[in-house]
Scaffold this motif. Structure first.
Motif, PDB file in Angstrom:
ATOM      1  N   ASN A   1     -24.794  -7.382  52.839  1.00  0.00           N
ATOM      2  CA  ASN A   1     -24.686  -8.858  52.698  1.00  0.00           C
ATOM      3  C   ASN A   1     -25.475  -8.916  51.330  1.00  0.00           C
ATOM      4  O   ASN A   1     -26.868  -8.922  51.530  1.00  0.00           O
ATOM      5  CB  ASN A   1     -25.172  -9.504  54.006  1.00  0.00           C
ATOM      6  CG  ASN A   1     -25.340 -10.916  54.028  1.00  0.00           C
ATOM      7  OD1 ASN A   1     -25.365 -11.654  52.803  1.00  0.00           O
ATOM      8  ND2 ASN A   1     -25.431 -11.632  54.978  1.00  0.00           N
TER       9      ASN A   1
ATOM     10  N   SER B   1     -26.074 -11.736  49.366  1.00  0.00           N
ATOM     11  CA  SER B   1     -26.880 -12.880  49.269  1.00  0.00           C
ATOM     12  C   SER B   1     -28.132 -12.585  49.919  1.00  0.00           C
ATOM     13  O   SER B   1     -29.262 -12.933  49.517  1.00  0.00           O
ATOM     14  CB  SER B   1     -26.266 -14.131  49.827  1.00  0.00           C
ATOM     15  OG  SER B   1     -26.108 -14.203  51.033  1.00  0.00           O
ATOM     16  N   ARG B   2     -28.168 -11.832  51.210  1.00  0.00           N
ATOM     17  CA  ARG B   2     -29.166 -11.369  51.944  1.00  0.00           C
ATOM     18  C   ARG B   2     -30.195 -10.443  51.155  1.00  0.00           C
ATOM     19  O   ARG B   2     -31.303 -10.445  50.763  1.00  0.00           O
ATOM     20  CB  ARG B   2     -29.060 -10.916  53.304  1.00  0.00           C
ATOM     21  CG  ARG B   2     -30.373 -11.138  54.077  1.00  0.00           C
ATOM     22  CD  ARG B   2     -30.009 -10.863  55.668  1.00  0.00           C
ATOM     23  NE  ARG B   2     -29.310 -11.702  56.205  1.00  0.00           N
ATOM     24  CZ  ARG B   2     -28.902 -11.860  57.629  1.00  0.00           C
ATOM     25  NH1 ARG B   2     -29.440 -10.868  58.273  1.00  0.00           N
ATOM     26  NH2 ARG B   2     -28.556 -12.837  57.968  1.00  0.00           N
TER      27      ARG B   2
END
Ligand SMILES: *[C@@H]1O[C@H](CO)[C@@H](O)[C@H](O)[C@H]1NC(C)=O
Ligand SMILES: *[C@@H]1O[C@H](CO)[C@@H](O)[C@H](O)[C@H]1NC(C)=O
Ligand SMILES: *[C@@H]1O[C@H](CO)[C@@H](O)[C@H](O)[C@H]1NC(C)=O
Ligand SMILES: *[C@@H]1O[C@H](CO)[C@@H](O)[C@H](O)[C@H]1NC(C)=O
Ligand SMILES: *[C@@H]1O[C@H](CO)[C@@H](O)[C@H](O)[C@H]1NC(C)=O
Ligand SMILES: *[C@@H]1O[C@H](CO)[C@@H](O)[C@H](O)[C@H]1NC(C)=O
Ligand SMILES: *[C@@H]1O[C@H](CO)[C@@H](O)[C@H](O)[C@H]1NC(C)=O
Length: 405
Positions: A95, A97-98
């Protein structure tokens, strides 16, 4: 070297004695850690479609009943997360963006989560440099007056996609200092060449570490960087996950055989738990020339592991993303001594290590050494040895029959 031979016959605790071999075969290891002879290996650079391009290399090594995932990245300091699963279908999920956020926890996962049998990580935090001018003791720790270290989080790295080689299963992270007022890295670089293997073998270049399909090799090369002194020794600070309050253990194994790494009779290992779990393995030698050999061999010294709570180290987002907040332990590797060959000869330094899961590869005695032993012991001695072995094996068979009855 001869003085060593006697001591080495005593074998270290992890030398391949018959008890250990049987122990390894019989111990109940988690399924995914038994190791496999061959694996289907693929290398993939995982793109972030939305943000700026990042170096994230996923090595996936699939066996019959297990998959190993090695995730290498130069996001922050160079680091690797290794994960062993007991499924041939486990996958890596990113992920972005994380992962790129200030709280990257959970940005990297291996699915299904319950297939994970073992995981750990290494972070290469800083390049060290010491002035060894007035140091006469080759085992001094530190090996001289330290210069301010170079944080590897402040480096800029090449695009690994361009060095990705699906044939040799390798890729190279090549980096240089970004803010470099003394222009030390103007014509130089530090590189991390990562290579995976689909079966066991041995590279042509010393130290010729024996690899298996369960391992991944890292070669670190420093080339062309201007040293800050005439007798500069370089080193590398390495951090890894602690185990609760403790640090992983470091071990040394001795052998009488130096055929593959001339004049080196030792193998150093970092073990992440009781075997089989995960390990880092290297010969305590580095080379000051591309054609590594006896003349360009430098000693490589590893300091004990220390918890890093006392001082801040560069953080790796991928390690944080997979493991969350953890305790770290670190150790220093230093290459060379003030006497003998050194980086100063050709402004070149290389060092290799293996990273893997399961039981570390164990060198059998090389054919050359076996030949020498055969001559030294003579045929009768060998027959005696062989006879003893047969008896031992037969005895074992009988005891197995008994236990079945
Ligand atoms: C690397 O190069 C590839 C193609 O050559 C490109 O798609 C990718 O965005 C680049 N990655 C980085 C980190 O610059
Ligand atoms: C894989 O699992 C199967 C079935 O559980 C078993 O028969 C086989 O021996 C295993 N293979 C390996 C290489 O462990
Ligand atoms: C990725 O993480 C972000 C931020 O934590 C979250 O909002 C998003 O749903 C996640 N994406 C996926 C596909 O899980
Ligand atoms: C090394 O020793 C010499 C003579 O004692 C001294 O002048 C010099 O400053 C020392 N160098 C370092 C780096 O300590
Ligand atoms: C880098 O190499 C070039 C050409 O070989 C040379 O002119 C220059 O002086 C070098 N720079 C440094 C900082 O060594
Ligand atoms: C390095 O060696 C040169 C020539 O031998 C000498 O002039 C210079 O002062 C030395 N530099 C350092 C930092 O010791
Ligand atoms: C490694 O060496 C550097 C420079 O001497 C020192 O600051 C650091 O504490 C050392 N780290 C470990 C883990 O020994």
């Amino acid at each position: 070297m001869c003085g060593c031979a006697l001591r080495c016959w005593g074998w270290g605790p992890w030398a391949p004695g018959p008890t250990l071999f049987l122990g390894l075969l019989l111990s109940a290891a988690p399924f995914g850690l038994h190791g496999e002879e061959t694996r289907q290996v693929s290398l993939e650079v995982i793109p972030d479609w939305e943000g700026p391009p990042q170096n994230l290399l996923h090595i996936r090594a699939v066996g019959t009943n297990s998959t190993l995932h090695y995730v290498w990245s130069s996001l922050g300091p160079p680091a690797v997360v290794l994960v062993a699963t007991n499924s041939p279908y486990s996958t890596l999920s990113v992920n972005w963006s994380r992962l790129l956020s200030p709280e990257p926890d959970g940005g990297l996962t291996v699915l299904p989560e319950d297939s994970v049998q073992f995981s750990s990580a290494l972070v290469f935090t800083r390049l060290l440099e010491f002035d060894s001018t007035n140091v006469s003791d080759p085992a001094a720790d530190p090996p001289g007056k330290p210069y301010p270290p170079y944080s590897l989080a402040d480096f800029s790295w090449n695009n690994i996609t361009n060095s990705l080689d699906p044939v040799s299963l390798s890729s190279t992270f090549q980096g240089h200092l970004v803010n470099d007022p003394t222009r030390a890295f103007a014509n130089g670089s530090l590189s991390f060449r990562v290579q995976a293997f689909s079966r066991s073998g041995r590279p042509a270049q010393p130290p010729r570490l024996l690899h298996t399909a369960d391992t991944c090799q890292l070669e670190v090369v420093l080339v062309g960087v201007l040293p800050r002194g005439n007798r500069s020794l370089f080193g590398l600070e390495v951090a890894t996950l602690g185990q609760g309050p403790d640090c992983p253990s470091m071990q040394q194994q001795h052998s009488i055989d130096d055929e593959y790494a001339p004049a080196v009779f030792q193998l150093d290992q970092l073990l992440w738990g009781s075997l089989p779990s995960g390990f880092v393995q290297w010969r305590p030698v580095a080379y000051s020339q591309k054609q590594g050999g006896r003349e360009s061999a430098l000693p490589c010294h590893a300091s004990p592991l220390h918890p890093t709570l006392e001082y801040p180290l560069p953080q790796s987002p991928i390690v944080r993303a997979f493991f969350g907040s953890q305790n770290f332990c670190a150790f220093n590797l230093t290459f060379g001594a003030s006497t003998g060959p050194g980086y100063w000869d050709q402004h070149y330094l290389s060092w290799s290590m293996l990273l893997g899961v399961g039981s570390p590869p164990v060198d059998a005695l090389s054919p050359l050494v076996l030949g020498i032993m055969a001559v030294a012991l003579g045929a009768p001695g060998l027959m005696l040895l062989g006879g003893g072995l047969v008896l031992l094996l037969r005895h074992k068979q009988y005891s197995e029959y008994q236990s079945i009855n």
